[in-house]
Scaffold this motif. Structure first.
Motif, PDB file in Angstrom:
ATOM      1  N   LEU A 188     -14.328   1.639   4.955  1.00 35.38           N
ATOM      2  CA  LEU A 188     -13.315   2.337   4.171  1.00 35.38           C
ATOM      3  C   LEU A 188     -13.532   3.841   4.004  1.00 35.38           C
ATOM      4  O   LEU A 188     -12.843   4.476   3.196  1.00 35.38           O
ATOM      5  N   ASP A 189     -14.458   4.406   4.726  1.00 34.96           N
ATOM      6  CA  ASP A 189     -14.589   5.877   4.730  1.00 34.96           C
ATOM      7  C   ASP A 189     -15.134   6.336   6.074  1.00 34.96           C
ATOM      8  O   ASP A 189     -15.985   7.232   6.139  1.00 34.96           O
ATOM      9  N   LEU A 190     -14.631   5.722   7.137  1.00 35.39           N
ATOM     10  CA  LEU A 190     -15.084   6.088   8.469  1.00 35.39           C
ATOM     11  C   LEU A 190     -14.487   7.437   8.868  1.00 35.39           C
ATOM     12  O   LEU A 190     -13.266   7.636   8.795  1.00 35.39           O
ATOM     13  N   LYS A 191     -15.336   8.353   9.294  1.00 33.07           N
ATOM     14  CA  LYS A 191     -14.935   9.691   9.726  1.00 33.07           C
ATOM     15  C   LYS A 191     -16.119  10.311  10.454  1.00 33.07           C
ATOM     16  O   LYS A 191     -17.252   9.817  10.331  1.00 33.07           O
ATOM     17  N   PRO A 192     -15.909  11.378  11.227  1.00 35.13           N
ATOM     18  CA  PRO A 192     -17.023  11.968  11.988  1.00 35.13           C
ATOM     19  C   PRO A 192     -18.216  12.376  11.134  1.00 35.13           C
ATOM     20  O   PRO A 192     -19.359  12.256  11.572  1.00 35.13           O
ATOM     21  N   ALA A 193     -17.985  12.815   9.908  1.00 31.84           N
ATOM     22  CA  ALA A 193     -19.092  13.238   9.047  1.00 31.84           C
ATOM     23  C   ALA A 193     -19.956  12.073   8.611  1.00 31.84           C
ATOM     24  O   ALA A 193     -21.103  12.264   8.183  1.00 31.84           O
ATOM     25  N   ASN A 194     -19.449  10.845   8.714  1.00 32.31           N
ATOM     26  CA  ASN A 194     -20.214   9.653   8.334  1.00 32.31           C
ATOM     27  C   ASN A 194     -20.735   8.876   9.531  1.00 32.31           C
ATOM     28  O   ASN A 194     -21.062   7.697   9.427  1.00 32.31           O
ATOM     29  N   VAL A 195     -20.790   9.540  10.678  1.00 27.80           N
ATOM     30  CA  VAL A 195     -21.391   8.950  11.878  1.00 27.80           C
ATOM     31  C   VAL A 195     -22.539   9.849  12.317  1.00 27.80           C
ATOM     32  O   VAL A 195     -22.341  11.036  12.585  1.00 27.80           O
ATOM     33  N   LEU A 196     -23.740   9.304  12.356  1.00 29.44           N
ATOM     34  CA  LEU A 196     -24.931  10.064  12.721  1.00 29.44           C
ATOM     35  C   LEU A 196     -25.307   9.812  14.169  1.00 29.44           C
ATOM     36  O   LEU A 196     -25.132   8.698  14.684  1.00 29.44           O
ATOM     37  N   LEU A 197     -25.823  10.843  14.809  1.00 29.48           N
ATOM     38  CA  LEU A 197     -26.290  10.711  16.187  1.00 29.48           C
ATOM     39  C   LEU A 197     -27.800  10.535  16.167  1.00 29.48           C
ATOM     40  O   LEU A 197     -28.547  11.444  15.794  1.00 29.48           O
ATOM     41  N   ALA A 198     -28.256   9.365  16.549  1.00 30.30           N
ATOM     42  CA  ALA A 198     -29.678   9.044  16.520  1.00 30.30           C
ATOM     43  C   ALA A 198     -30.298   9.289  17.887  1.00 30.30           C
ATOM     44  O   ALA A 198     -29.623   9.667  18.846  1.00 30.30           O
ATOM     45  N   GLY A 199     -31.605   9.058  17.968  1.00 31.87           N
ATOM     46  CA  GLY A 199     -32.306   9.191  19.236  1.00 31.87           C
ATOM     47  C   GLY A 199     -31.729   8.259  20.283  1.00 31.87           C
ATOM     48  O   GLY A 199     -31.242   7.170  19.966  1.00 31.87           O
ATOM     49  N   GLY A 200     -31.767   8.696  21.534  1.00 33.61           N
ATOM     50  CA  GLY A 200     -31.180   7.914  22.605  1.00 33.61           C
ATOM     51  C   GLY A 200     -29.684   8.101  22.718  1.00 33.61           C
ATOM     52  O   GLY A 200     -29.008   7.333  23.394  1.00 33.61           O
ATOM     53  N   ASP A 201     -29.159   9.123  22.003  1.00 31.54           N
ATOM     54  CA  ASP A 201     -27.730   9.439  22.072  1.00 31.54           C
ATOM     55  C   ASP A 201     -26.884   8.252  21.604  1.00 31.54           C
ATOM     56  O   ASP A 201     -25.884   7.899  22.222  1.00 31.54           O
ATOM     57  N   VAL A 202     -27.308   7.655  20.488  1.00 29.50           N
ATOM     58  CA  VAL A 202     -26.619   6.488  19.930  1.00 29.50           C
ATOM     59  C   VAL A 202     -25.983   6.868  18.602  1.00 29.50           C
ATOM     60  O   VAL A 202     -26.628   7.474  17.742  1.00 29.50           O
ATOM     61  N   CYS A 203     -24.730   6.502  18.420  1.00 29.40           N
ATOM     62  CA  CYS A 203     -24.026   6.761  17.165  1.00 29.40           C
ATOM     63  C   CYS A 203     -24.278   5.617  16.187  1.00 29.40           C
ATOM     64  O   CYS A 203     -24.236   4.435  16.564  1.00 29.40           O
ATOM     65  N   LYS A 204     -24.524   5.988  14.933  1.00 32.24           N
ATOM     66  CA  LYS A 204     -24.748   5.005  13.872  1.00 32.24           C
ATOM     67  C   LYS A 204     -23.830   5.306  12.696  1.00 32.24           C
ATOM     68  O   LYS A 204     -23.767   6.454  12.227  1.00 32.24           O
ATOM     69  N   ILE A 205     -23.150   4.284  12.210  1.00 37.50           N
ATOM     70  CA  ILE A 205     -22.278   4.438  11.045  1.00 37.50           C
ATOM     71  C   ILE A 205     -23.139   4.518   9.791  1.00 37.50           C
ATOM     72  O   ILE A 205     -24.040   3.697   9.586  1.00 37.50           O
ATOM     73  N   ALA A 206     -22.851   5.504   8.949  1.00 43.70           N
ATOM     74  CA  ALA A 206     -23.625   5.721   7.733  1.00 43.70           C
ATOM     75  C   ALA A 206     -22.694   5.806   6.529  1.00 43.70           C
ATOM     76  O   ALA A 206     -21.473   5.744   6.663  1.00 43.70           O
ATOM     77  N   ASP A 207     -23.281   5.940   5.345  1.00 46.56           N
ATOM     78  CA  ASP A 207     -22.580   6.183   4.081  1.00 46.56           C
ATOM     79  C   ASP A 207     -21.598   5.063   3.743  1.00 46.56           C
ATOM     80  O   ASP A 207     -20.411   5.126   4.051  1.00 46.56           O
ATOM     81  N   PHE A 208     -22.111   4.035   3.056  1.00 48.90           N
ATOM     82  CA  PHE A 208     -21.302   2.890   2.685  1.00 48.90           C
ATOM     83  C   PHE A 208     -20.844   2.957   1.232  1.00 48.90           C
ATOM     84  O   PHE A 208     -20.549   1.927   0.615  1.00 48.90           O
ATOM     85  N   GLY A 209     -20.780   4.158   0.674  1.00 50.61           N
ATOM     86  CA  GLY A 209     -20.439   4.314  -0.736  1.00 50.61           C
ATOM     87  C   GLY A 209     -19.028   3.891  -1.106  1.00 50.61           C
ATOM     88  O   GLY A 209     -18.731   3.704  -2.282  1.00 50.61           O
TER      89      GLY A 209
END
Length: 339
Positions: A188-209
């Motif tokens: 319910l708050d998916l947006k580019p600012a809540n997606v982190l780029l981790a090692g290995g060039d992998v996107c991770k969804i963050a911030d479940f507030g």
């Protein structure tokens, strides 16, 4: 107040403490009381059940702040010698209930583990007397994935992303959503600012507030709550939520579409004041433009346009599921290979 997370699922193996932990804050003890778990009389599994949702405060070090928002601050830290991210959820003076919802919502996915979701290591509302902060509701320790967000890559990178990378990132996000949705969790708050780029060039969804755990999630009208207590970001918020209707998993698909559009175009979705944009989205089906050469100049553009139009359809029931969305993105990838 102890965490509602299944205690056997929180602490990853690399963070397992030794049996003799020494002083710490625990939901099972009074703050400030020092004691250790006796080595005898406890089986290893019992010890993990006892401690897996507890923060062993002497092992936690805050190194530097890396971000802040309306409901808390995030720090880079060290926990049992491992680099972690530490989020302190603060009381909101204007809306105390909202800040409490933010903390507990952050833990909706805490028992889950997936490559495309930021993992929670431990969380608690109990703080030792010597560390007590009147403005702090609770502390959440998460895996550290770096500080680069998709927002920064889209709008702050000197080197533009190639199309293959953009679509790959979209697939990462869709896979994370599919996993969440399979457990009836709406972000319910998916947006580019809540997606982190981790090692290995992998996107991770963050911030479940803003997330919600839905009671049933097979159909569109199956959520347990109306809307979201915390609002979310209006540019990415599904029109049914803007109208105050029941939250469903399909709201995330709409948010994904806006994020996908940003990745493809590198532009901001809307311009102008907030209220006119909200009204136009709800009343006149306003969506970001899918005209021009980006979408009409190649087979890849045409395919992306088709995916977007499905995902931000005004009727949630017409939007694809996250599983179907993965298949659509794979079609885009196949089109890229044959261009």
């Amino acid at each position: 107040m102890p965490s509602p997370i299944p205690v056997t699922r929180l602490l990853p193996r690399e963070f397992y403490p030794s049996v003799n932990l020494g002083p710490c804050s625990s939901p099972l003890e009074r703050p400030g009381k020092d004691w250790a778990v006796p080595a005898q009389g406890f089986k290893p599994r019992s010890v993990l059940k006892l401690w897996s949702c507890v923060i062993n405060w002497p092992e936690l070090q805050l190194l530097q702040p890396i971000g802040s928002g309306g409901f808390g601050s995030v720090y880079k830290g060290s926990y049992y010698g491992k680099t972690v991210a530490v989020k302190k959820v603060k009381k909101c003076t204007k809306n105390k209930l909202a800040s409490k919802h933010s903390f507990w919502s952050e833990l909706n996915a805490a028992h889950l583990k997936h490559d495309n979701i930021v993992r929670v290591v431990a969380a608690t509302t109990c703080i030792p007397d010597n560390l007590e902060n009147r403005d702090n509701i609770g502390t959440i320790i998460m895996e550290y994935t770096g500080t680069t967000t998709l927002q920064q890559l889209i709008y702050g990178s000197s080197e533009p992303l190639d199309m293959e990378t953009r679509v790959k990132y979209c697939k990462d996000i869709a896979q994370g959503l599919h996993f969440l949705h399979s457990h009836c969790i709406a972000h319910l708050d998916l947006k580019p600012a809540n997606v982190l780029l981790a090692g290995g060039d992998v996107c991770k969804i963050a911030d479940f507030g803003c997330s919600q755990k839905l009671e049933r999630c097979k159909g569109v009208r199956s959520a347990s709550h109306r809307g979201c207590h915390l609002g979310g970001t209006y540019t990415h918020r599904a029109p049914e939520l803007l109208r105050g209707e029941t939250a469903t998993l399909k709201a995330d698909i709409y948010s994904f579409a806006i994020t996908f559009w940003q990745l493809i175009t590198g532009e901001q979705p809307y311009s102008g004041d907030r209220q006119p944009v909200l009204y136009a989205v709800v009343a006149y089906d306003l969506r970001p433009a899918v005209t021009g050469r980006v979408f009409n100049g190649s087979p890849v553009g045409h395919t992306c346009k088709a995916v977007l139009c499905m995902c931000w359809h005004k009727n949630p029931g017409e939007r694809p599921s996250a599983k179907e969305l993965i298949g659509q993105i794979e079609i885009v990838q196949d089109t890229l290979k044959t261009k």
